[in-house]
Design an enzyme around this catalytic site. Structure first.
Site, PDB file in Angstrom:
ATOM      1  N   ARG A  65     -44.257 -24.343  13.232  1.00 57.16           N
ATOM      2  CA  ARG A  65     -43.280 -24.930  14.140  1.00 57.16           C
ATOM      3  C   ARG A  65     -43.846 -26.121  14.912  1.00 57.16           C
ATOM      4  O   ARG A  65     -43.936 -26.109  16.135  1.00 57.16           O
ATOM      5  CB  ARG A  65     -42.728 -23.853  15.083  1.00 57.16           C
ATOM      6  CG  ARG A  65     -42.138 -22.684  14.324  1.00 57.16           C
ATOM      7  CD  ARG A  65     -41.368 -21.750  15.202  1.00 57.16           C
ATOM      8  NE  ARG A  65     -40.084 -22.325  15.585  1.00 57.16           N
ATOM      9  CZ  ARG A  65     -39.259 -21.739  16.428  1.00 57.16           C
ATOM     10  NH1 ARG A  65     -39.581 -20.604  16.981  1.00 57.16           N
ATOM     11  NH2 ARG A  65     -38.101 -22.286  16.729  1.00 57.16           N
ATOM     12  N   ARG A 124     -35.141 -11.587  24.091  1.00 62.49           N
ATOM     13  CA  ARG A 124     -35.086 -13.053  24.088  1.00 62.49           C
ATOM     14  C   ARG A 124     -33.739 -13.549  23.576  1.00 62.49           C
ATOM     15  O   ARG A 124     -33.300 -14.639  23.961  1.00 62.49           O
ATOM     16  CB  ARG A 124     -36.176 -13.636  23.170  1.00 62.49           C
ATOM     17  CG  ARG A 124     -37.556 -13.614  23.752  1.00 62.49           C
ATOM     18  CD  ARG A 124     -38.483 -14.490  22.934  1.00 62.49           C
ATOM     19  NE  ARG A 124     -37.855 -15.760  22.644  1.00 62.49           N
ATOM     20  CZ  ARG A 124     -38.004 -16.445  21.517  1.00 62.49           C
ATOM     21  NH1 ARG A 124     -38.765 -15.987  20.557  1.00 62.49           N
ATOM     22  NH2 ARG A 124     -37.389 -17.593  21.334  1.00 62.49           N
ATOM     23  N   ASP A 135     -31.890 -17.556  10.362  1.00 62.12           N
ATOM     24  CA  ASP A 135     -31.840 -16.440  11.314  1.00 62.12           C
ATOM     25  C   ASP A 135     -31.058 -15.234  10.781  1.00 62.12           C
ATOM     26  O   ASP A 135     -31.129 -14.161  11.345  1.00 62.12           O
ATOM     27  CB  ASP A 135     -31.196 -16.917  12.619  1.00 62.12           C
ATOM     28  CG  ASP A 135     -31.913 -18.110  13.188  1.00 62.12           C
ATOM     29  OD1 ASP A 135     -32.962 -17.926  13.800  1.00 62.12           O
ATOM     30  OD2 ASP A 135     -31.436 -19.245  12.973  1.00 62.12           O
ATOM     31  N   CYS A 140     -40.978 -17.856  18.547  1.00 62.11           N
ATOM     32  CA  CYS A 140     -41.278 -16.806  17.583  1.00 62.11           C
ATOM     33  C   CYS A 140     -42.376 -17.253  16.624  1.00 62.11           C
ATOM     34  O   CYS A 140     -42.476 -18.420  16.267  1.00 62.11           O
ATOM     35  CB  CYS A 140     -40.020 -16.477  16.795  1.00 62.11           C
ATOM     36  SG  CYS A 140     -38.917 -15.397  17.697  1.00 62.11           S
ATOM     37  N   LYS A 161     -27.434 -18.219  22.345  1.00 60.36           N
ATOM     38  CA  LYS A 161     -28.770 -18.560  22.871  1.00 60.36           C
ATOM     39  C   LYS A 161     -29.092 -20.025  22.558  1.00 60.36           C
ATOM     40  O   LYS A 161     -29.597 -20.750  23.408  1.00 60.36           O
ATOM     41  CB  LYS A 161     -29.813 -17.643  22.211  1.00 60.36           C
ATOM     42  CG  LYS A 161     -31.239 -18.139  22.310  1.00 60.36           C
ATOM     43  CD  LYS A 161     -32.228 -17.139  21.772  1.00 60.36           C
ATOM     44  CE  LYS A 161     -32.636 -17.303  20.324  1.00 60.36           C
ATOM     45  NZ  LYS A 161     -33.417 -18.495  19.985  1.00 60.36           N
ATOM     46  N   ASN A 162     -28.784 -20.425  21.321  1.00 67.06           N
ATOM     47  CA  ASN A 162     -29.218 -21.737  20.878  1.00 67.06           C
ATOM     48  C   ASN A 162     -28.308 -22.876  21.341  1.00 67.06           C
ATOM     49  O   ASN A 162     -28.546 -24.030  20.999  1.00 67.06           O
ATOM     50  CB  ASN A 162     -29.410 -21.738  19.353  1.00 67.06           C
ATOM     51  CG  ASN A 162     -30.588 -20.835  18.963  1.00 67.06           C
ATOM     52  OD1 ASN A 162     -31.363 -20.400  19.818  1.00 67.06           O
ATOM     53  ND2 ASN A 162     -30.723 -20.538  17.677  1.00 67.06           N
ATOM     54  N   VAL A 207     -36.558 -22.719   5.296  1.00 66.05           N
ATOM     55  CA  VAL A 207     -36.643 -23.419   6.591  1.00 66.05           C
ATOM     56  C   VAL A 207     -38.000 -23.217   7.262  1.00 66.05           C
ATOM     57  O   VAL A 207     -38.615 -24.168   7.732  1.00 66.05           O
ATOM     58  CB  VAL A 207     -35.487 -22.980   7.525  1.00 66.05           C
ATOM     59  CG1 VAL A 207     -35.585 -23.694   8.871  1.00 66.05           C
ATOM     60  CG2 VAL A 207     -34.133 -23.246   6.877  1.00 66.05           C
ATOM     61  N   ARG A 262     -39.994 -22.258  23.436  1.00 65.17           N
ATOM     62  CA  ARG A 262     -40.139 -23.625  22.910  1.00 65.17           C
ATOM     63  C   ARG A 262     -39.213 -24.613  23.612  1.00 65.17           C
ATOM     64  O   ARG A 262     -39.292 -25.811  23.387  1.00 65.17           O
ATOM     65  CB  ARG A 262     -39.774 -23.627  21.421  1.00 65.17           C
ATOM     66  CG  ARG A 262     -40.910 -23.189  20.539  1.00 65.17           C
ATOM     67  CD  ARG A 262     -40.475 -23.138  19.104  1.00 65.17           C
ATOM     68  NE  ARG A 262     -40.115 -24.429  18.544  1.00 65.17           N
ATOM     69  CZ  ARG A 262     -40.996 -25.324  18.120  1.00 65.17           C
ATOM     70  NH1 ARG A 262     -42.274 -25.065  18.184  1.00 65.17           N
ATOM     71  NH2 ARG A 262     -40.603 -26.478  17.615  1.00 65.17           N
TER      72      ARG A 262
HETATM   73  N1  EPU Z   1     -40.129 -29.026  12.142  1.00 65.94           N
HETATM   74  C1  EPU Z   1     -41.198 -29.885  11.985  1.00 65.94           C
HETATM   75  N2  EPU Z   1     -41.474 -30.749  13.011  1.00 65.94           N
HETATM   76  C2  EPU Z   1     -40.747 -30.774  14.170  1.00 65.94           C
HETATM   77  C3  EPU Z   1     -39.662 -29.887  14.309  1.00 65.94           C
HETATM   78  C4  EPU Z   1     -39.368 -29.021  13.272  1.00 65.94           C
HETATM   79  O1  EPU Z   1     -41.870 -29.892  10.958  1.00 65.94           O
HETATM   80  O2  EPU Z   1     -41.063 -31.577  15.070  1.00 65.94           O
HETATM   81  C5  EPU Z   1     -39.834 -28.058  11.051  1.00 65.94           C
HETATM   82  C6  EPU Z   1     -40.066 -26.617  11.499  1.00 65.94           C
HETATM   83  O3  EPU Z   1     -41.409 -26.259  11.425  1.00 65.94           O
HETATM   84  C7  EPU Z   1     -39.182 -25.862  10.541  1.00 65.94           C
HETATM   85  C8  EPU Z   1     -37.988 -26.811  10.343  1.00 65.94           C
HETATM   86  O4  EPU Z   1     -38.457 -28.098  10.736  1.00 65.94           O
HETATM   87  O5  EPU Z   1     -39.835 -25.683   9.320  1.00 65.94           O
HETATM   88  C9  EPU Z   1     -36.759 -26.461  11.120  1.00 65.94           C
HETATM   89  O6  EPU Z   1     -37.019 -26.392  12.512  1.00 65.94           O
HETATM   90  P1  EPU Z   1     -35.924 -26.748  13.607  1.00 65.94           P
HETATM   91  O7  EPU Z   1     -36.458 -27.848  14.459  1.00 65.94           O
HETATM   92  O8  EPU Z   1     -34.607 -26.959  12.943  1.00 65.94           O
HETATM   93  O9  EPU Z   1     -35.874 -25.409  14.448  1.00 65.94           O
HETATM   94  P2  EPU Z   1     -35.930 -25.228  16.014  1.00 65.94           P
HETATM   95  O10 EPU Z   1     -35.078 -26.238  16.692  1.00 65.94           O
HETATM   96  O11 EPU Z   1     -37.324 -25.076  16.464  1.00 65.94           O
HETATM   97  C10 EPU Z   1     -33.799 -23.715  16.153  1.00 65.94           C
HETATM   98  C11 EPU Z   1     -33.536 -22.339  16.672  1.00 65.94           C
HETATM   99  C12 EPU Z   1     -34.106 -21.315  15.729  1.00 65.94           C
HETATM  100  C13 EPU Z   1     -33.481 -21.520  14.351  1.00 65.94           C
HETATM  101  C14 EPU Z   1     -33.721 -22.968  13.871  1.00 65.94           C
HETATM  102  C15 EPU Z   1     -33.042 -23.278  12.559  1.00 65.94           C
HETATM  103  C16 EPU Z   1     -33.516 -22.659  19.049  1.00 65.94           C
HETATM  104  C17 EPU Z   1     -34.170 -22.391  20.347  1.00 65.94           C
HETATM  105  N3  EPU Z   1     -34.128 -22.185  17.980  1.00 65.94           N
HETATM  106  O12 EPU Z   1     -35.228 -23.830  16.140  1.00 65.94           O
HETATM  107  O13 EPU Z   1     -33.731 -20.060  16.214  1.00 65.94           O
HETATM  108  O14 EPU Z   1     -34.047 -20.621  13.433  1.00 65.94           O
HETATM  109  O15 EPU Z   1     -33.226 -23.883  14.867  1.00 65.94           O
HETATM  110  O16 EPU Z   1     -31.680 -23.136  12.671  1.00 65.94           O
HETATM  111  O17 EPU Z   1     -32.440 -23.261  18.987  1.00 65.94           O
HETATM  112  C18 EPU Z   1     -33.888 -17.767  16.519  1.00 65.94           C
HETATM  113  O18 EPU Z   1     -32.830 -17.871  17.153  1.00 65.94           O
HETATM  114  O19 EPU Z   1     -34.415 -16.671  16.197  1.00 65.94           O
HETATM  115  C19 EPU Z   1     -34.566 -18.984  16.122  1.00 65.94           C
HETATM  116  C20 EPU Z   1     -35.817 -19.014  15.680  1.00 65.94           C
END
Ligand code: EPU
Length: 452
Positions: A140, A432, A324, A135, A38-39, A346, A111
């Site tokens: 986030r 999802r 995850d 989620c 997915k990611n 995280v 997102r």
């Molecule tokens: N963060 C900020 N500001 C930002 C972006 C992130 O403070 O502008 C913080 C977040 O709030 C969090 C941390 O940084 O505390 C990590 O967030 P990250 O940006 O790494 O996560 P993401 O890109 O939003 C992806 C996956 C998630 C997975 C995380 C960590 C996708 C669509 N989602 O999210 O997947 O948990 O990386 O590996 O790629 C899932 O698959 O269930 C899922 C939530």
């Protein structure tokens, strides 16, 4: 032939969708296949917008997050063709600016729209991003994304309905240091820098295998990207990119989920398509908990190797233990003999799902401020929480409502491990990220009905 995706997107929100009646107490046994991650798949689909010719993405999972991205691409004029068996063709040659209302209607709770910014700014000089969902596992925020886009020269206007960005004179390479190695922000920088004028240096980048696979996609398109082992990525902007032909990396989150299901239900699950290299950290923890696994050419077989043992785990960015993975692991830890601790570093709200496990008989105490621990590897973050799980506790049936993707999966597994008949509501969120979820449960011998 397996038809993948419908053109209309729908991402179920919390509590929405089907209700499962699950008769627990039976081990899950058999084989399931995992497809593309997915990611990665959703991000590679966005990357197709950057090409001047058609892209082909293989092993695309049949999940609602993919449907959302497909719809968003279509409202922007990209032609998406489903060739069946997980193959999508994406032709960006008709890409146009979409109307705000259309974007809103198609974004659902995902997102991913934030990642459209860079490609749309290059293509059209402007982008509109609706309010973002995903989620409910914490605030986030998207500040890293917006700061990075500003560093490339974009103007960012926050409106009540979303965010409008513009870059009428184009984007320029930038020196960016992320405050935290965010997966999404790293992808944002990659998808923007490849076509920006000049060189971009990104420090404190995320280096998850899905990021490396996205770099491979972009390199196939003509991008020039190199990286150093210290989380530094260099991107030399180019004038034009072409389409790609790429098979997605497998979904290691889904593979880890089924592995935990084997542990929790005392089952035996062969996860076709799972690979060792991207799961080294998970496999170490799986073994410490008392799990056993066999690595094969075409997948990994997971089962218990004896009584389950307690562990101390901290979630972390790659190559650490992924956030995850902790939710399904905690279900298994309720059956371990002793006290386990899971530090969630995280997200600030990814342990709330444990309340329902307690309702099912688990003994889990969440420390909302986290826990000090002398042998911590990851420095403590302010948002941290910790769960202390005391086992083994027999699980009994309960009525529970799915809170988020991984939490929802974990409830289903807990209900399958529990004595009696549970009702799990809102399971559509699980679509999802888990394709053919009901079919896979059936193939593994789960005893359940869809009752609502
Ligand atoms: N963060 C900020 N500001 C930002 C972006 C992130 O403070 O502008 C913080 C977040 O709030 C969090 C941390 O940084 O505390 C990590 O967030 P990250 O940006 O790494 O996560 P993401 O890109 O939003 C992806 C996956 C998630 C997975 C995380 C960590 C996708 C669509 N989602 O999210 O997947 O948990 O990386 O590996 O790629 C899932 O698959 O269930 C899922 C939530």
């Amino acid at each position: 032939m397996n038809t993948l995706l419908s053109a209309s997107a729908s991402t179920p929100a919390e509590g929405e969708g089907s209700v499962l009646e699950i008769r627990g107490g039976r081990p899950l046994t058999g084989r399931v296949e995992v497809k593309g991650a997915k990611n990665l798949a959703t991000k590679a689909m966005v990357a197709a917008l950057l090409g001047e010719t058609e892209s082909v993405l293989r092993d695309v999972p049949d999940i609602s997050d993919v449907q959302v991205v497909r719809s968003l691409l279509e409202v922007h004029g990209v032609t998406v063709t489903d060739d069946g068996d997980g193959v999508l063709r994406l032709d960006p040659r008709g890409a146009v600016s979409a109307h705000m209302e259309e974007i809103d209607a198609h974004a659902g709770a995902s997102r991913i729209p934030i990642l459209f910014c860079g490609p749309l700014l290059h293509l059209l000089g402007q982008a509109f991003i609706p309010d973002l969902g995903g989620c409910r596992i914490g605030d986030r925020p998207i500040d890293f994304h917006l700061d990075a886009l500003r560093a490339f020269g974009a103007t960012v206007d926050k409106l009540p309905s979303g965010i409008r960005l513009s870059a009428p004179t184009g984007l320029k390479g930038a020196n960016i240091a992320l405050p935290y190695p965010s997966v999404g922000a790293t992808e944002q920088v990659l998808l923007t820098a490849v076509r920006a004028k000049g060189t971009t240096e990104l420090r404190n980048a995320a280096i998850e295998p899905e990021i490396m696979d996205l770099i491979a996609v972009l390199q196939k398109m003509g991008a020039i990207i190199s990286y150093e082992p210290n989380r530094v990525i260099f991107i030399e902007g180019v004038d034009a990119l072409r389409g790609y032909d790429h098979r997605s990396i497998f979904d290691r989150n889904e593979a880890a989920s089924w592995a935990c299901a084997a542990l929790a239900t005392d089952g035996d699950i062969y996860v076709g398509g799972a690979k060792q290299q991207e799961m080294l950290t998970f496999l170490n923890v799986f073994r410490k908990v008392g799990g056993d696994f066999d690595i094969h050419e075409d997948g990994i077989r997971f089962r218990r190797g004896g009584a389950l043992k307690p562990v101390v785990v901290e979630t972390d960015v790659h190559p650490g233990f992924m956030t995850d993975w902790q939710q399904p692991l905690i279900v298994a830890l309720t059956q371990a003999e002793g006290v386990s601790t899971v530090h969630e570093t995280v997200y600030e709200n990814r342990l709330g799902f444990t309340q329902a496990l307690n309702k099912m008989g688990a003994s889990i105490v969440v420390h909302p401020e986290g826990l000090a621990s002398p042998d911590r590897r990851v420095p403590r973050r302010a948002l941290e929480q910790a769960a202390v799980i005391t086992g083994p506790t027999p699980l009994h049936a309960a009525d529970v409502v799915v809170p988020d993707l991984r939490g929802g999966y974990s409830y289903v597994i807990a209900a399958l491990a529990a004595d009696g008949t549970s009702r799990v509501s809102g399971v559509d969120i699980i679509r999802r990220g888990y394709e053919k979820f009901f079919e896979k449960l059936t193939a593994l011998g789960a005893d359940f009905d869809v009752v609502g």
